[in-house]
Design an enzyme around this catalytic site. Structure first.
Site, PDB file in Angstrom:
ATOM      1  N   PRO A  99     -45.272  11.991  37.881  1.00  0.00           N
ATOM      2  CA  PRO A  99     -46.164  11.064  38.578  1.00  0.00           C
ATOM      3  C   PRO A  99     -47.605  11.565  38.615  1.00  0.00           C
ATOM      4  O   PRO A  99     -47.859  12.754  38.863  1.00  0.00           O
ATOM      5  CB  PRO A  99     -45.573  10.989  39.986  1.00  0.00           C
ATOM      6  CG  PRO A  99     -44.124  11.318  39.801  1.00  0.00           C
ATOM      7  CD  PRO A  99     -44.097  12.350  38.705  1.00  0.00           C
ATOM      8  N   GLY A 100     -48.550  10.675  38.346  1.00  0.00           N
ATOM      9  CA  GLY A 100     -49.967  11.014  38.405  1.00  0.00           C
ATOM     10  C   GLY A 100     -50.498  11.749  37.201  1.00  0.00           C
ATOM     11  O   GLY A 100     -51.704  12.037  37.126  1.00  0.00           O
ATOM     12  N   ASN A 122     -10.715   7.625  -6.588  1.00  0.00           N
ATOM     13  CA  ASN A 122     -10.669   8.347  -5.322  1.00  0.00           C
ATOM     14  C   ASN A 122     -11.306   7.504  -4.218  1.00  0.00           C
ATOM     15  O   ASN A 122     -12.418   7.002  -4.378  1.00  0.00           O
ATOM     16  CB  ASN A 122     -11.428   9.670  -5.439  1.00  0.00           C
ATOM     17  CG  ASN A 122     -10.781  10.616  -6.431  1.00  0.00           C
ATOM     18  OD1 ASN A 122      -9.730  11.178  -6.178  1.00  0.00           O
ATOM     19  ND2 ASN A 122     -11.410  10.764  -7.588  1.00  0.00           N
ATOM     20  N   LEU A 170       0.813  -1.212   0.000  1.00  0.00           N
ATOM     21  CA  LEU A 170       0.000   0.000   0.000  1.00  0.00           C
ATOM     22  C   LEU A 170       0.848   1.263   0.000  1.00  0.00           C
ATOM     23  O   LEU A 170       0.324   2.364  -0.211  1.00  0.00           O
ATOM     24  CB  LEU A 170      -0.916   0.013   1.231  1.00  0.00           C
ATOM     25  CG  LEU A 170      -1.776  -1.245   1.442  1.00  0.00           C
ATOM     26  CD1 LEU A 170      -2.486  -1.175   2.790  1.00  0.00           C
ATOM     27  CD2 LEU A 170      -2.784  -1.414   0.314  1.00  0.00           C
ATOM     28  N   LYS A 214       3.309   4.928 -11.181  1.00  0.00           N
ATOM     29  CA  LYS A 214       2.422   3.843 -10.756  1.00  0.00           C
ATOM     30  C   LYS A 214       2.400   2.734 -11.812  1.00  0.00           C
ATOM     31  O   LYS A 214       2.367   1.542 -11.485  1.00  0.00           O
ATOM     32  CB  LYS A 214       1.010   4.364 -10.490  1.00  0.00           C
ATOM     33  CG  LYS A 214       0.910   5.404  -9.389  1.00  0.00           C
ATOM     34  CD  LYS A 214       1.428   4.891  -8.048  1.00  0.00           C
ATOM     35  CE  LYS A 214       0.463   3.978  -7.349  1.00  0.00           C
ATOM     36  NZ  LYS A 214       0.910   3.631  -5.964  1.00  0.00           N
ATOM     37  N   TYR A 259       3.191  11.091 -11.946  1.00  0.00           N
ATOM     38  CA  TYR A 259       2.600  10.192 -10.953  1.00  0.00           C
ATOM     39  C   TYR A 259       2.076   8.929 -11.632  1.00  0.00           C
ATOM     40  O   TYR A 259       2.376   7.809 -11.212  1.00  0.00           O
ATOM     41  CB  TYR A 259       1.475  10.904 -10.203  1.00  0.00           C
ATOM     42  CG  TYR A 259       0.702   9.998  -9.265  1.00  0.00           C
ATOM     43  CD1 TYR A 259       1.341   9.363  -8.207  1.00  0.00           C
ATOM     44  CD2 TYR A 259      -0.673   9.792  -9.445  1.00  0.00           C
ATOM     45  CE1 TYR A 259       0.636   8.529  -7.341  1.00  0.00           C
ATOM     46  CE2 TYR A 259      -1.384   8.969  -8.587  1.00  0.00           C
ATOM     47  CZ  TYR A 259      -0.726   8.338  -7.540  1.00  0.00           C
ATOM     48  OH  TYR A 259      -1.431   7.508  -6.693  1.00  0.00           O
TER      49      TYR A 259
END
Length: 377
Positions: free
Chosen positions: A281-282, A132, A53, A107, A103
């Site tokens: 409550p209630g 990409n 990689l 490669k 580049y």
């Protein structure tokens, strides 16, 4: 298997090494720029598979393309040769290898070296010309527009878009990692000399930017994007990974009165609305019914009762009150069918917390909510 990863601290390397560990691969040789060069020989002697990689894509000098993409590849392969190790090699190349630029040419030369090595040793070469790649841990303000835009937009920093019509070819990091492990296990996707990631997204740059700005708005609107679209789902996950460390949380608007509170948590375009209801409550809340809107109630703390009465006067049991007793000690979802007036009462001594889902976002113009006491008058 003993697996060598070069460029192990890079974007793909970090994601791949962690997922390999998740899947039970523990003998990983992780090599990067700061590694002791002498260990490369040991790794090449013992490894059963190489994920190559490492590479250079944004050098200070053009000559570094050759150094990083050709010379190091040659050194790696020479190391394997020296130990007579015919293990398969996966190469991370680029779609730019088809182009006539420094580049791309570097490669392309790296690809040739790996191909010749595989032919010499009658082993397999896995060459990927990646487009990409986007996803978590990609370095922003470097060579990824998606990473840069996610980083800046999440921090309210202006971005520059020169041409919204540019088409970007994108693959998601998790899809890349899945495919690389498929290659490791000899189930790669292949077309001739090259392997490929099957899930590729072609999107206008302007559309990507618009989505990222949309992702920023949910905190104010409590909304989420449409996760049924695979690209949107993956881009949203990527965006969240770039949030600033002090920006993970955001406040909600609590509607508080003497009965307790009601707070909308999430709104979705196709999956309805989620809310948290706290009842003192209630106290009894509700006493209304709906034509089409339907809900689900889940009491997660406290205890109470949810009551129903069918609004159909012709029903055999017209006037019958149906009661469901609920408690945070036994989590149980109660469906709220249409046509039934309903309420929820806190029967305990502490606040009762109910998680509520509605199949649609509340529309004040068409609320589909009609007051009617559950108890007969």
């Amino acid at each position: 298997m003993k697996i060598l990863l070069t460029g192990a601290k890079g974007f793909v390397g970090k994601n791949l090494s962690l997922e390999l560990k998740n899947r039970g691969y523990t003998d990983l040789y992780l090599y990067d720029l700061d590694s002791d060069p002498s260990v490369l020989s040991d790794y090449c002697r013992d490894c059963d598979f190489v994920f190559h990689l490492a590479g250079v894509n944004r050098p200070k000098q053009v000559s570094e393309f050759k150094t990083g993409n050709v010379d190091f590849t040659a050194k790696l392969l020479a190391c394997l040769d020296a130990h007579r190790n015919p293990c398969p090699v996966m190469l991370s190349s680029s779609s730019q290898a088809a182009l006539d630029n420094p580049y791309g040419l570097s490669k392309q030369e790296g690809e040739k070296l790996v191909r010749v090595h595989a032919e010499k040793h009658q082993t397999q070469a896995y060459i990927y010309r990646f487009p990409n790649i986007f996803g978590k841990w990609c370095r922003p303000n470097y060579n990824s527009a998606v990473a840069t835009f996610c980083y800046n937009i999440s921090r309210n920093i202006d971005i520059q878009v020169n041409d919204r019509e540019v088409i970007m070819n994108l693959v998601y990091i998790d899809d890349v990692v899945d495919e690389l492990i498929e290659a490791l296990e000899q189930r790669e996707h292949r077309n001739g000399d090259f392997c490929f990631v099957p899930a590729v997204y072609n999107r206008r740059l302007g559309d990507i930017v618009d989505l990222l700005y949309l992702f920023r708005s949910p905190r104010r609107e409590r909304s989420l994007p449409d996760m049924s679209d695979a690209f949107t789902k993956k881009l949203y996950a990527t965006y969240l990974s770039y949030l600033p460390k002090d920006g993970f949380s955001y406040p909600l608007s609590m509607h508080i009165d003497e009965r307790g509170s009601f707070t909308e948590f999430i709104r979705t375009p196709t999956r309805g609305q989620f809310s948290v209801n706290i009842t003192k409550p209630g106290i009894t809340k509700g006493n209304h019914w709906h034509h089409t809107k339907n809900e689900k109630f889940l009491v997660v703390s406290g205890k109470g009762v949810i009551r129903f009465r069918n609004m159909d006067a012709g029903d055999e049991a017209a006037g019958e009150i149906i009661s469901y007793y609920v408690s945070g000690e036994k989590l149980e979802v109660v469906d709220i069918p249409v046509g039934y007036t309903h309420n929820i009462e806190n029967l305990g001594d502490t606040d009762m917390v109910t998680f509520m889902w509605s199949n649609e976002i509340f529309d004040p113009i068409h609320p589909d909510t009609y007051f009617e006491e559950v108890k007969n008058s």
